[in-house]
Design an enzyme around this catalytic site. Structure first.
Site, mmCIF file in Angstrom:
data_model
loop_
_atom_site.group_PDB
_atom_site.id
_atom_site.type_symbol
_atom_site.label_atom_id
_atom_site.label_comp_id
_atom_site.label_asym_id
_atom_site.label_seq_id
_atom_site.Cartn_x
_atom_site.Cartn_y
_atom_site.Cartn_z
ATOM 1 N N SER A 117 48.408 36.585 44.883
ATOM 2 C CA SER A 117 47.429 36.353 45.616
ATOM 3 C C SER A 117 47.103 35.293 46.196
ATOM 4 O O SER A 117 46.092 34.432 47.384
ATOM 5 C CB SER A 117 47.185 37.494 45.934
ATOM 6 O OG SER A 117 46.161 36.797 44.439
ATOM 7 N N SER A 121 50.240 36.770 40.076
ATOM 8 C CA SER A 121 49.692 35.997 41.248
ATOM 9 C C SER A 121 49.617 34.533 41.653
ATOM 10 O O SER A 121 49.149 34.166 42.597
ATOM 11 C CB SER A 121 48.423 36.923 41.869
ATOM 12 O OG SER A 121 48.837 38.125 42.083
ATOM 13 N N LYS A 142 41.417 28.367 44.577
ATOM 14 C CA LYS A 142 41.485 30.114 44.947
ATOM 15 C C LYS A 142 39.564 30.091 44.610
ATOM 16 O O LYS A 142 38.953 30.454 44.371
ATOM 17 C CB LYS A 142 42.150 30.037 44.165
ATOM 18 C CG LYS A 142 42.351 32.192 44.877
ATOM 19 C CD LYS A 142 43.579 33.040 43.720
ATOM 20 C CE LYS A 142 43.794 33.691 43.896
ATOM 21 N NZ LYS A 142 44.502 34.992 43.187
#
Lengths: 460, 104
Positions: free
Chosen positions: A134, A158, A59
Site C-alpha cells: 500500500s 506494504s 505515507k
C-alpha cells in the site's frame, strides 16, 4: 531519472536542495501521482543535525502535526493531525525536511495503490503498471527522485512489495523497532513503519535516527546496536559466519517464470561466494495468506470501529444515530476497506470465531515457534519479495484473492514479527524490476542490514 | 466447514459491521466474499493440534537440512517419508514418542 541518496545532498545548500526537489516533483508527479500533497518546502528553514535538509516523503497514514492525514480515505479527507508521529519528531529533530504526504491504498489495505479514494499512483518505471502497495506513493516518490527517502507502513508487505515493484530498497524492521505512535492503526499486532530508499546505507542511517523506546508505545524498544550503527561495516567476515536458507520449491505458491529464474540465479551467485547455503522448507508459508487475512481483518474491523461519524472525521447527517452510523461508514469507506471490515466481523462473530479467529491465532503461535527453531540453525533466509513482477493497472483490482496473493512471500514476516529487507536485484524481459527479500530472526536488524549491504556490494 | 454464503448472511454481517451498502454493491460483495472465505478456509486444513503431518515434516526436515553434521537437503528428507493414500505425508514415528522405544 536520477535516484537520490542522502549522500547526494551532502555539501549542498538548503536552497539548492529545495530547487532540485521542486524541479523533480513538478517534472514527475503530474504523471506519477505519488503525492497527495506536496508541501511548500520554501517555508522550511535551514536544518541542523544528522539529516540536515535531507528531503523525505511521508505515507499519508503517519501523522504530521497541523497537516491533513487522510489515509487516502474519504473518511479522513479533512482530518488534520493534532500531533506528529514519534518517528516524524525524531527525523525533524535531526533537521530533515518533509516534502509531502504520499498516496496509498485506503487505510493501507491493498497491494497496488489503486484503492486510494483520491487517485491512482503509477509505476515510475512504466506508467502502465502499478507501483505496488500500500505504500505505492512513497515508493514511486523515491524511485523518481522526488525525495531522498520515504516512510511507509508494512502490515503484510506494504513497504517491501512496492519497493520491489519500483526497483528500490524497502525495509520492514523487527516489530517494535519504530514506535507506532502517530501511525493510524490498521492491524496493531502486525503494523510497522518502514523505510524506502535508494541505498541500504540510507536505510541504516534513517533507522538509527528513528529507533528509540517510546513511553507511549509499550511495544517499542531501543536497539542499541541499531542506534549506534551510523555507517555500515564492509567486511567479508559476514559471509564466513553466516548461514543462509534458500528454497528449492515455493511451497505451492504460484511463482512466475521470471521470478523463479531470477531467484535461482541469485542462489547460484550466493553459492559461489563461499557462503554456507542450505535448503530449507519455510514452515506454514502456504498458510500465511489465509492466516494473515483472518487476523488482520479481525483487527481492522475493531480498529476502524472508531469511525462512527460522531467523534471526528466524515459525517453523513441522518435522522437517527443508527442511520448516521450506517451511512457514514457506508459512504466514508471504500470497497476494499468494507470487504475487510466485513471479513473481520464475520471471523470474530459467534459461531465462526472458533473456526477462524481462534484457530488462526493458535496457528500464529505455532508458526512463531517453528521459525524460532529454523532460525536457531540459520542466520538469514532468502525468498523472492513478490511472486510476480509488477502487474498492469486494473489487472487485479476486481479479483481480491489474486491481489492478496501479491503478498504471498511477505505477510509471514509480519505474522511472526521478524525483520526483512527487499533488494532490487534484477529486471524481467520487459525491463520491470524484480526484488529479492532477505529475512532474519527478531532483533537481528543490524546483522540483516550489514549482511545485505555487503551482499549487494559483492553482487555489483 | 460448510458455510452458506448467501444474501442473508451478507446482510447480517453488514448490519454487524455497521455498513450501509447499495444493492448493486451488495451482489458483487457476495461473490467476493464467497471467494475470500474459500481461501480463508484453508487454515482448516491444519488439524486442531496445529501440527499437520506436512508441517511436522517441514520442521523435521529443516532441522536435519540445517544441521552442520548432516548433508541433506530438506527435499531429500521429505522424499524419505511415505505419503498417505490421499497424498498427505504421514507423521514421522519420531514425533509419536516411538523414538524412546527405538532407543530401547
Amino acid at each position: 531519472m536520477k535516484k537520490l541518496t542522502i549522500d547526494s545532498f551532502r555539501g549542498k545548500s538548503v536552497d539548492e536542495i529545495k530547487k532540485t526537489i521542486k524541479k523533480n516533483i513538478s517534472a514527475a508527479d503530474p504523471k506519477i501521482n505519488a503525492y497527495l500533497e506536496a508541501f511548500d518546502i520554501d517555508k522550511f528553514e535551514q536544518g541542523k543535525g544528522l539529516l540536515a535538509n535531507i528531503p523525505f516523503a511521508v505515507k499519508d497514514n503517519i501523522l504530521i502535526k497541523g497537516m491533513i492525514s487522510s489515509c487516502a480515505s474519504r473518511m479522513l479527507a479533512d482530518y488534520k493531525a493534532p500531533y506528529s508521529a514519534f518517528v516524524i519528531e525524531k527525523l525533524l529533530s535531526e533537521g530533515a525536511m518533509i516534502t509531502g504526504r504520499t498516496n496509498m491504498d485506503e487505510f493501507a489495505m491493498g497491494s497496488s495503490t489503486e484503492n486510494s479514494a483520491f487517485m491512482t499512483t503509477k509505476n515510475p518505471l512504466n506508467e502502465e503498471y502499478v507501483p505496488g502497495g500500500s505504500s505505492g506513493g512513497s515508493a514511486a516518490a523515491v524511485a523518481s527522485g522526488m525525495c531522498a527517502f520515504a516512510l511507509g507502513s508494512d502490515t503484510g508487505g506494504s513497504v517491501r512489495q512496492p519497493a520491489a515493484f519500483c526497483g528500490i530498497y524497502g525495509y520492514k524492521p523487527t516489530y517494535g523497532v519504530f514506535s507506532r505512535r502517530g501511525l493510524v492503526a490498521y492491524c496493531s499486532s502486525f503494523d510497522q513503519i518502514g523505510v524506502l530508499a535508494n541505498s541500504i546505507e540510507d536505510i541504516a542511517m534513517v533507522s538509527s535516527v528513528m529507533n528509540d523506546k517510546d513511553p507511549y508505545d509499550l511495544t517499542s524498544y531501543l536497539d542499541r546496536e541499531l542506534k549506534e550503527l551510523g555507517k555500515i561495516k564492509y567486511t567479508d567476515s559476514v559471509f564466513k559466519s553466516g548461514i543462509i536458507g534458500v528454497v528449492n520449491t515455493f511451497e505451492g505458491i504460484p511463482v512466475s517464470p521470471e521470478i523463479e529464474a531470477s531467484y535461482k540465479k541469485l542462489v547460484g551467485e550466493l553459492r559461489k561466494m563461499n557462503l554456507e547455503v542450505v535448503n530449507i522448507s519455510p514452515p506454514f508459508l502456504e498458510y500465511a495468506i489465509p492466516l494473515y487475512y483472518v487476523l488482520s481483518a479481525a483487527e481492522a474491523a475493531s480498529n476502524l470501529a472508531r469511525f462512527d461519524g460522531v467523534k471526528y472525521a466524515f459525517n453523513k447527517r441522518s435522522a437517527s444515530y443508527q442511520k448516521l452510523l450506517m451511512k457514514t461508514r457506508g459512504e466514508g469507506f471504500g470497497r476494499e476497506v468494507k470487504r475487510r471490515i466485513m471479513l473481520g466481523t464475520f471471523v470474530t462473530s459467534s459461531g465462526y470465531k472458533d473456526e477462524f479467529y481462534k484457530k488462526a491465532n493458535r496457528l500464529r503461535t505455532n508458526m512463531k515457534k517453528s521459525y524460532d527453531a529454523l532460525f536457531s540453525n540459520i542466520d538469514y533466509m532468502l525468498l523472492p519479495t513478490t511472486p510476480t513482477p509488477p502487474f498492469k493497472l486494473g489487472e487485479k483490482i476486481d479479483d481480491p484473492v489474486a491481489m492478496y496473493y501479491s503478498d504471498a512471500f511477505t505477510t509471514f514476516a509480519n505474522i511472526i514479527g521478524i525483520p526483512a529487507l527487499s533488494i532490487p536485484y534484477d529486471t524481467d524481459p520487459k525491463g520491470l524490476p524484480i526484488g529479492m527479500q532477505v529475512l532474519s530472526n527478531v532483533k537481528r536488524d543490524v546483522d540483516l542490514l550489514t549482511f545485505c549491504a555487503n551482499l549487494v556490494r559483492k553482487l555489483k | 466447514m460448510d458455510i452458506k454464503v448467501n444474501k442473508e448472511l451478507l446482510q447480517k454481517i453488514m448490519n454487524l459491521s455497521k455498513l450501509e451498502v447499495s444493492p448493486a454493491e451488495c451482489s458483487s460483495f457476495l461473490e467476493d466474499f464467497r471467494n475470500i472465505l474459500l481461501e480463508m478456509e484453508k487454515i482448516n486444513n491444519i488439524s486442531g493440534g496445529m501440527s499437520s503431518a506436512f508441517t511436522v515434516y517441514q520442521q523435521v526436515s529443516n532441522q536435519y537440512a540445517t544441521s552442520k553434521k548432516l548433508d541433506y537437503s530438506a527435499e531429500d528428507i521429505l522424499g524419505m517419508f511415505p505419503l498417505s493414500d490421499s497424498g498427505v505425508p504421514m507423521t514421522p514415528p519420531i514425533l509419536e514418542g516411538s523414538d524412546e522405544k527405538a532407543d530401547d
